[in-house]
Design a protein around this motif. Sequence first.
Motif, PDB file in Angstrom:
ATOM      1  N   LEU A 179      -2.821   4.680  -2.877  1.00  0.00           N
ATOM      2  CA  LEU A 179      -2.413   4.030  -1.644  1.00  0.00           C
ATOM      3  C   LEU A 179      -2.931   4.910  -0.514  1.00  0.00           C
ATOM      4  O   LEU A 179      -2.505   6.064  -0.392  1.00  0.00           O
ATOM      5  CB  LEU A 179      -0.891   3.894  -1.589  1.00  0.00           C
ATOM      6  N   ASP A 180      -3.882   4.391   0.238  1.00  0.00           N
ATOM      7  CA  ASP A 180      -4.552   5.167   1.282  1.00  0.00           C
ATOM      8  C   ASP A 180      -5.066   6.503   0.742  1.00  0.00           C
ATOM      9  O   ASP A 180      -4.952   7.545   1.381  1.00  0.00           O
ATOM     10  CB  ASP A 180      -3.645   5.379   2.494  1.00  0.00           C
ATOM     11  N   ALA A 229       2.941  -1.536   1.535  1.00  0.00           N
ATOM     12  CA  ALA A 229       1.483  -1.413   1.477  1.00  0.00           C
ATOM     13  C   ALA A 229       0.798  -2.218   2.582  1.00  0.00           C
ATOM     14  O   ALA A 229      -0.431  -2.199   2.679  1.00  0.00           O
ATOM     15  CB  ALA A 229       0.980  -1.864   0.105  1.00  0.00           C
ATOM     16  N   CYS A 251      -2.476  -1.188   4.398  1.00  0.00           N
ATOM     17  CA  CYS A 251      -3.008  -0.054   3.643  1.00  0.00           C
ATOM     18  C   CYS A 251      -4.189  -0.446   2.772  1.00  0.00           C
ATOM     19  O   CYS A 251      -4.454  -1.619   2.538  1.00  0.00           O
ATOM     20  CB  CYS A 251      -1.914   0.536   2.748  1.00  0.00           C
TER      21      CYS A 251
END
Length: 180
Positions: free
Chosen positions: A51-52, A66, A69
Amino acid sequence: MRITVSVDGTRYTDDVEPRMLLVHYLRERLGKTGTVVGCDTSNCGACTVHLDGHSVKSCSVLAVQADGCEVTTIEGLARDGQMHPVQQAFHDNHALQCGFCTPGMIMQAIDLLADDPDPDENAVRHGLEGNLCRCTGYQNIVRAVRDAAQKMAPGAGPAAEQVSDTEITSRAPSHTGGGN
């Protein structure tokens, strides 16, 4: 709630229930079945995604978290038909048996190598401690991560160039803290 998220380079906008977990969104809505549902308690790490750019256990993240993201799943690692160097190292070093934990292990290993490009055996074991494998004694997994580190080292060839642009960046603390 409406979310917009980029998954493996493709942007999606969807309405989701506020309580929907990211792992279920990825699997059920987007068909990213390489992200495995293991324990649903964040103990096993089978559902690990980025995530990122940081590894998270997608069973402990809501899809709404999210929103906005970038998510990378195991399906998003290969480039131009070539496996990511960590995927290749897992294959070359026979670092899987049933394969259930493998996607999460690979995603966590990539994050580990971004933080520590040349980990020793203890650092690999510590970096993967939040991901469980019930089939192996971890020896081949540790060997694979160390092999990938060598192949991804600056000046190691085309694999190092592939990763340098997409995975190794300056790092902030992980979203989940601890070992994963």
